[in-house]
Enzyme design. Sequence first.
Site, PDB file in Angstrom:
ATOM      1  CD  GLU A 195     -72.212   9.317 -38.985  1.00  0.00           C
ATOM      2  OE1 GLU A 195     -73.043   9.464 -39.868  1.00  0.00           O
ATOM      3  OE2 GLU A 195     -71.446  10.217 -38.661  1.00  0.00           O
ATOM      4  CD  GLU A 389     -67.474   9.936 -40.208  1.00  0.00           C
ATOM      5  OE1 GLU A 389     -68.170  10.939 -40.456  1.00  0.00           O
ATOM      6  OE2 GLU A 389     -67.777   8.786 -40.552  1.00  0.00           O
TER       7      GLU A 389
END
Length: 489
Positions: A195, A389
């Site tokens: 991320e 995710e």
Amino acid sequence: MKKDKVINSIFPKNFLWGGSIAACQSEGAWKEDGKTMTISEAFHSIDGSKEKRRRQMMITKDMLDEAKKDQDIRNYPKRIGIDFYHTYKEDIKLIAETGMNLFRFSIAWARVFPNIDCKNPNEKALEFYDKVIEECLKNNMEPLVTISHFDLPVYIIDELGGWDNRKVIDLFLNFCDVLFKRYKGKVRYWIPFNEINMSVKAAQKTLGILYEDSHEYKERIFQALHNQYLASALATKKAHEIDENNQIGAMIGAFVAYPLTPKPEDVLATMNEELQRNFYSLDVLSKGEYPYYILNYFRKNHFIIQMAEEDLKIIKENCCDFIGTSYYSSSVFAANTDGLELTSANVSLVVKNPYLESSEWGWQIDPIGMRYLLNKLYDRYKKPLFILENGLGYKDVLFDGKIHDTYRIDYLKKHIIEVKNAIEDGVDVRCYALWSPIDLISSGTSEMSKRYGLIYVDQDNIGGGSKKRYKKDSFLWYKRVIETNGGLL
Ligand code: BGP
């Protein structure tokens, strides 16, 4: 398994069904076999209070010093994890029983290189990861490795100040070099940074830049991000040189942004948030160019970012192979948020959406946002998409050896339906990896009780409990989803 259901599935034949974990939330063993401290181990466990949460997002030098002195593992659950360092074998075997064909995990940099002078990697640490990869392959799961997942070694902060120091790029590439060579032919999929876009809001855990209330602090964040972009591009180059089969992904934590109203000011504010939060990093890493809106933002804020011509050339020539994203919830934005009810999203506070329900932590549940996101990403980048995710944090209750997590099944089912819809829209989605196959420590709040797993770990917030593993109802449900290649949801 009913064959007709498989035939009805729209998911591609080789679709990757997986699950993701991270070293700093699972391994524990924070000082074992030579490993040194990471920034994640300075994150104190907190409850849901907004003030504590805000402090957690802003670790200062004093807070880090305090954490270094405090050797009590109970206050810092990421030091304990779920003891995956010792239980990896049984855990991977259990996870593989779902039928997953992909397992995403990260490698702790401070385990492999415990200090800055380390020319030779720590063999004990590498042996651990050898075994993790071996177990994945033995259990028919393709390993996908995140090289850096929120666990910068503290020595990098102490000695170099964080990612805004260009010397960190060399250290990172040295780490990558060891991994790419050692796992050649075994690991094909790599994510250099988890991320990467989160850094703007969570600069301590991603960039190692300790909080200060200053203009310089903000400037350092963007310098550090530039250095990570360059490091990503150089890692991509290296990975391709070492093994042409390597596939390197750029990953963001998705902020799906909706305007509060159709008022043009709200729409414009939302567009700006979306560009800066979602697309800025991917525009650089996937298109290979700094977008105009961020260069303009630097200018307006008087940020001087050192980026050499040569850096930009390397970035341009070494774009990512695929796009990775996490997706948990959507967010609402408005030009003026005075008096509006706010709620938590991953690492930020956003306006509450009256049409959505929220998890106990305020994250708004929006399955359709998944379809919206996948279409947007594919339209903009035209590269294969990996969902890395997606999941629901919940205070599960173990009763009589069982966990009836119908709420999680409902969450996952609705999201996978939207992945299916996106595929029907024509989006090239290759992977769905949920967060997480097994309960682990929360990244944001360092609680154990914010559980995401298909497998329950009997452990409390301070590391007590039997540590026994139990399959939740969602475990069997996901197994059936995989068996039918998404045909039976
Ligand atoms: C993502 C992180 C993960 C994970 C997840 C859920 O941002 O990549 O590490 O933890 O969020 O967040 P949390 O654990 O704070 O609920």
